[in-house]
Design a protein around this motif. Structure first.
Motif, PDB file in Angstrom:
ATOM      1  N   SER A  15      21.965 -15.773  20.343  1.00  0.00           N
ATOM      2  CA  SER A  15      20.846 -15.608  21.272  1.00  0.00           C
ATOM      3  C   SER A  15      19.539 -15.412  20.508  1.00  0.00           C
ATOM      4  O   SER A  15      18.512 -15.999  20.839  1.00  0.00           O
ATOM      5  N   THR A  16      19.594 -14.593  19.452  1.00  0.00           N
ATOM      6  CA  THR A  16      18.410 -14.335  18.621  1.00  0.00           C
ATOM      7  C   THR A  16      17.900 -15.629  18.000  1.00  0.00           C
ATOM      8  O   THR A  16      16.691 -15.882  17.966  1.00  0.00           O
ATOM      9  N   VAL A  19      16.134 -17.764  20.712  1.00  0.00           N
ATOM     10  CA  VAL A  19      14.824 -17.231  21.109  1.00  0.00           C
ATOM     11  C   VAL A  19      13.807 -17.399  19.977  1.00  0.00           C
ATOM     12  O   VAL A  19      12.656 -17.790  20.222  1.00  0.00           O
ATOM     13  N   LEU A  75      14.381  -8.863  17.254  1.00  0.00           N
ATOM     14  CA  LEU A  75      15.139  -9.381  18.402  1.00  0.00           C
ATOM     15  C   LEU A  75      16.609  -8.981  18.282  1.00  0.00           C
ATOM     16  O   LEU A  75      17.256  -8.614  19.262  1.00  0.00           O
ATOM     17  N   GLY A  78      17.041  -5.527  19.314  1.00  0.00           N
ATOM     18  CA  GLY A  78      16.621  -5.241  20.691  1.00  0.00           C
ATOM     19  C   GLY A  78      15.298  -4.508  20.791  1.00  0.00           C
ATOM     20  O   GLY A  78      15.026  -3.851  21.795  1.00  0.00           O
ATOM     21  N   VAL A 103       9.795 -10.088  26.768  1.00  0.00           N
ATOM     22  CA  VAL A 103      11.204 -10.162  26.362  1.00  0.00           C
ATOM     23  C   VAL A 103      11.975  -8.965  26.922  1.00  0.00           C
ATOM     24  O   VAL A 103      11.582  -7.815  26.720  1.00  0.00           O
ATOM     25  N   THR A 104      13.062  -9.248  27.626  1.00  0.00           N
ATOM     26  CA  THR A 104      13.982  -8.207  28.097  1.00  0.00           C
ATOM     27  C   THR A 104      15.301  -8.425  27.381  1.00  0.00           C
ATOM     28  O   THR A 104      15.804  -9.556  27.329  1.00  0.00           O
ATOM     29  N   THR A 105      15.859  -7.349  26.819  1.00  0.00           N
ATOM     30  CA  THR A 105      17.097  -7.476  26.037  1.00  0.00           C
ATOM     31  C   THR A 105      18.216  -6.655  26.660  1.00  0.00           C
ATOM     32  O   THR A 105      18.025  -5.501  27.016  1.00  0.00           O
ATOM     33  N   THR A 185      16.785 -17.509  30.127  1.00  0.00           N
ATOM     34  CA  THR A 185      17.632 -16.406  29.688  1.00  0.00           C
ATOM     35  C   THR A 185      18.866 -16.942  28.976  1.00  0.00           C
ATOM     36  O   THR A 185      19.414 -17.982  29.351  1.00  0.00           O
ATOM     37  N   HIS A 189      19.012 -12.179  25.923  1.00  0.00           N
ATOM     38  CA  HIS A 189      17.547 -12.104  25.920  1.00  0.00           C
ATOM     39  C   HIS A 189      16.993 -12.905  27.098  1.00  0.00           C
ATOM     40  O   HIS A 189      17.417 -14.044  27.299  1.00  0.00           O
ATOM     41  N   LYS A 190      16.067 -12.296  27.820  1.00  0.00           N
ATOM     42  CA  LYS A 190      15.344 -13.047  28.860  1.00  0.00           C
ATOM     43  C   LYS A 190      13.879 -13.113  28.448  1.00  0.00           C
ATOM     44  O   LYS A 190      13.288 -12.104  28.050  1.00  0.00           O
TER      45      LYS A 190
END
Length: 202
Positions: A15-16, A19, A75, A78, A103-105, A185, A189-190
């Protein structure tokens, strides 16, 4: 019938990487579309099913690589809340645009089953954002003078600031209009995006 395997398991590391790569391509797209560097200093590459222009200016590449390397570490832990690209008029020092990526984690807990989301679906969501950034020139005011940019990273408050980084004010725009862009998303991560720009006094 033939089944085609597609990547669906999403790890924190994976995910990192998604993003961080998105930020790299979106920053390059903004810098090109807003004319902050000469068009000839960009090279066309294919990504997300789109032609994207990336810088071949060595000093800019090194700057972005350093920022993205640190961003990737934050990232992974978090600690990133938002990334902001600020465009400032060199002559008047006025902030003209703020490209904001919130960014929401949601970091997976120990022993949690892998998160599931087809990578193709994530790439399609990212493609839609890149398309919007490219199309933004249709509504953003022309930048009147030569401009410069800064990258601001909002992090958890107790995070130590590395050397070569400095605390900054938010560089808000007075008298601005905001346009919300799409989000994507990875399930971990979003990223929600928007651009704010200065309204002309004319």
């Amino acid at each position: 019938m033939q089944a085609v395997a597609s990547k669906t398991n999403i790890s924190l590391k994976g995910s990192t990487e998604i993003v961080t790569e998105f930020f790299s391509y979106s920053i390059n797209t903004i810098l090109f579309q807003r004319g902050l560097y000469p068009p000839e200093s960009f090279t066309r590459v294919a990504k997300y099913g789109l032609p994207i222009l990336v810088t071949n200016d060595q000093s800019l590449k090194e700057y972005l690589d350093n920022v993205l390397k640190q961003l990737s570490e934050w990232l992974l832990s978090g600690d990133v809340q938002k990334l902001v690209l600020v465009i400032t008029d060199i002559v008047t020092k006025e902030v003209l645009e703020r490209w904001v990526f919130d960014v929401t984690t949601d970091i997976p807990k120990e022993g949690e089953a892998p998160r599931q989301k087809p990578e193709k679906e994530i790439m399609s969501e990212i493609q839609a954002i890149i398309r919007q950034i490219t199309a933004s020139v249709t509504f953003l005011p022309l930048l009147p003078n030569a401009c410069t940019f800064d990258l601001l990273v909002y992090t958890s408050k107790d995070l130590a600031v590395p050397q070569k980084w400095e605390e900054s004010d938010p560089k808000f725009i007075t008298n601005s209009q905001q346009v919300k862009l799409r989000s994507f998303t990875t399930t971990i991560h979003k990223v929600e995006s928007m651009v704010a720009y200065k309204i002309s006094n004319d």
